[in-house]
Enzyme design. Sequence first.
Site, mmCIF file in Angstrom:
data_model
loop_
_atom_site.group_PDB
_atom_site.id
_atom_site.type_symbol
_atom_site.label_atom_id
_atom_site.label_comp_id
_atom_site.label_asym_id
_atom_site.label_seq_id
_atom_site.Cartn_x
_atom_site.Cartn_y
_atom_site.Cartn_z
ATOM 1 N N ALA A 162 -2.478 3.830 3.774
ATOM 2 C CA ALA A 162 -3.620 3.915 2.858
ATOM 3 C C ALA A 162 -4.773 3.001 3.266
ATOM 4 O O ALA A 162 -5.926 3.290 2.930
ATOM 5 C CB ALA A 162 -3.182 3.603 1.433
ATOM 6 N N THR B 298 0.848 -1.207 0.000
ATOM 7 C CA THR B 298 0.000 0.000 0.000
ATOM 8 C C THR B 298 0.871 1.239 0.000
ATOM 9 O O THR B 298 2.072 1.175 0.276
ATOM 10 C CB THR B 298 -0.855 0.110 1.279
ATOM 11 O OG1 THR B 298 0.022 0.317 2.406
ATOM 12 C CG2 THR B 298 -1.715 -1.102 1.471
ATOM 13 N N ASP B 299 0.261 2.371 -0.211
ATOM 14 C CA ASP B 299 0.932 3.620 0.113
ATOM 15 C C ASP B 299 0.777 3.821 1.628
ATOM 16 O O ASP B 299 0.082 3.077 2.318
ATOM 17 C CB ASP B 299 0.349 4.787 -0.706
ATOM 18 C CG ASP B 299 1.384 5.900 -0.852
ATOM 19 O OD1 ASP B 299 2.331 5.947 -0.037
ATOM 20 O OD2 ASP B 299 1.264 6.733 -1.766
ATOM 21 N N TYR B 300 1.450 4.840 2.102
ATOM 22 C CA TYR B 300 1.596 5.124 3.534
ATOM 23 C C TYR B 300 0.233 5.260 4.232
ATOM 24 O O TYR B 300 -0.497 6.205 3.967
ATOM 25 C CB TYR B 300 2.369 6.423 3.631
ATOM 26 C CG TYR B 300 3.136 6.690 4.880
ATOM 27 C CD1 TYR B 300 4.526 6.724 4.863
ATOM 28 C CD2 TYR B 300 2.495 6.964 6.078
ATOM 29 C CE1 TYR B 300 5.247 7.021 6.005
ATOM 30 C CE2 TYR B 300 3.208 7.254 7.219
ATOM 31 C CZ TYR B 300 4.588 7.282 7.173
ATOM 32 O OH TYR B 300 5.311 7.580 8.303
#
Length: 734
Positions: A280, A276-278
């Site tokens: 997310a 995932t992104d940070y």
Amino acid sequence: MSKKSLKSQKVCSKPLADKLERKIETLLAKMTLAEKIGQMTLFTAMWAETGPTIDRNFLQYVREGRCGSIFNAYTAEYTRSLQKVAVEETRLGIPLLFGFDVIHGHRSIFPIPLGEACSWDLELMKRSARIAATEAAAEGIHWTFAPMVDIARDPRWGRVAEGAGEDVWLGCRIAEARVRGFQGEDLTADDTVLACAKHFAAYGGAEAGRDYNIVDVSERTLAEVYLPPFKACVDANVRTFMPAFNEIAGMPCTASRTLLTETLRQKWGFTGMVVTDYTAINELIPHGVAADLTQAGQLAIEAGVDMDMQGGVYFTQLEALVNAGKVLPAAIDEGVRRVLRVKIELGLFDDPYRYCCEKREKSRVLSPEHKAAAQKAAEKSMVLLKNEDDTLPFAKNLRSLAVIGPLAESQLELLGNWYGAGDGNQVVSVAAALREKFGKSVNITTIKGCEVDDEDDSQLKAAVTAAKKADAVLLVLGEYGNMSGEAACRVDIDLPGLQNRLAEEVTAAARGKPVAAVLFNGRPLAISRLAKAVPAILEAWFPGTMGGQAIAEMLFGDTSPSGRLVMSFPRHIGQIPIYYTAKNTGRPISSDKYTSKYLDCPNTPLFAFGHGLTYTTFSYGPLRLSAAEMPMNGEITVSITVTNTGNRAGEEVVQLYLRDLIACVTRPLKELKGFKKISLEPGAAAEVKFTITAAELTFVGPDLEPLIEPGEFEVMIGGSSSVADGQRFTLLPK
Ligand code: NOJ
């Protein structure tokens, strides 16, 4: 992993692949549920701050076997100390994977990706990624969160700095080059890192150019514009993917099974790992698709997310979800397999410390060779936007030069944003590089004149006086490095603060003398006012560690500008989004009232995609087609003679554009389908040839699948996307 997907990914030979899979299964069989979830968990060590901090206890979790990957940690010594905990103190000794945002260099910082893309030099970009990987790998890093392959057409969005601009075809070529550069030929080598294609998908379509904002694009635009660079990454065997923060038409990408499983894995055959992104997954709550972290975790794993970056949702929720029967153990196993697979591919199970090596760190990081490559990249990235009366290059026999502007003595700012482990102290400012170049032979005075972004005009007078006294004036203007990048959007993308006024007053005071501006910025700017005021503008982007020296060389003609824009520069922010692949509309612009245009501004950009001047001039001969008709499975050759008509050597980027005149869906007025960068001595000419095949004529059909239709096409070749005249040929039916 199926035989078919293994083959298409060219990961390794069949026996090796079988061995790899057996290894994974043996390990899986030994793992507890908590250990499995640990492999799906990534926490930051906080050596760099790249988002909000939620939990700082990462080391304890590593020790407990509950955290299998760490990001924002580097140096051989530090990563080894963490690796030691994972390998020696946990039950199964599974090595950690270390990730970091190595975006445009690790310590030898290259120009920001948008700038480097303006080199139109794929080998150079591949090499810069290679060098970044070499330095990062020597400091314990296994994995970069790059390349960002988001097509971007709104320069208000700060993250345009990290991408390759507005064009799909060029974006695909650059995406492939960067993936190949980072990952090299062999992931087990000690100088290669996993690449990560991000942000999947359409992050660049953020409404109103505001970061993290919603994206609402048609399925067609998604297929035509935003998805192709990601597909290009899969074809280049990228090993990891990162879903975007944004939603697309109501579905956050982190929870999108359509994107992460159906498109990425089932349609494209991606066999790597999705991170995932940070935080997310946590953000699925404010997005409004999950009521709590439990539901958020369930949505993410169902969508196809293998690893949770920093949010701790898998860490805290997955076990309960499995115990409640809401997530199948098989889904966890699949995620863990993908994580273990990339760790094995990197060779970490053979030697977990292979990337932590002080010796390599010493010899490879910031080596003279890497710095020379960074300087070359800075040189090739610069775009000469304007050069009235051949203002540049400055004459070498100047006696005095006034270097004026808020960024004249800047060091750190030249690194831009996302500069890895870069150090501003390594950077030589433009003024210092000029002083170094000329010693005492040119009297160089430096004055800021104003700050980048405040309204204090108390230094303006002194700047005007300095300009009056000097033989020539160099303005060094732009944005601060942190005015672009993540969470750094602007509504007004003109030069901030008093810089336009400074440029106007200084140029007026220096009337009759050469005045040129160098720009540092992370996005196309709306600089109509500056372009009116100064005779010459050199766009240097954020050029990296060696930017100062590269600029000093170029200003005096020891090197020549050869960059071309990869994103249109608007005349006015009201034109945004602005890009050259516009469609004709039913009422194309004309002098008639009821046509598609503005009352107060032309439709065209100030500086078009593909634009860039040199210190010489080029002329194009007539375009020649090998035939007037092309069979469906055949090809056609188009050639043109390009001549250097000036009196200096120079590089031209010869660009091939195509237009599909009538199709079953509307098509852009032109699309880049090829380019060649050539170098010509004064008076020399070269014949440039392109071959057009079905691939260049294929487009996204009504069912969103690739389609090729017989009919008429127009070919245009020129030095920028403003090229107008072309020739037509007909693609014959089968
Ligand atoms: C957030 C950014 O969107 C992403 O590009 C980056 O890789 C992560 N933070 C990690 O720093």
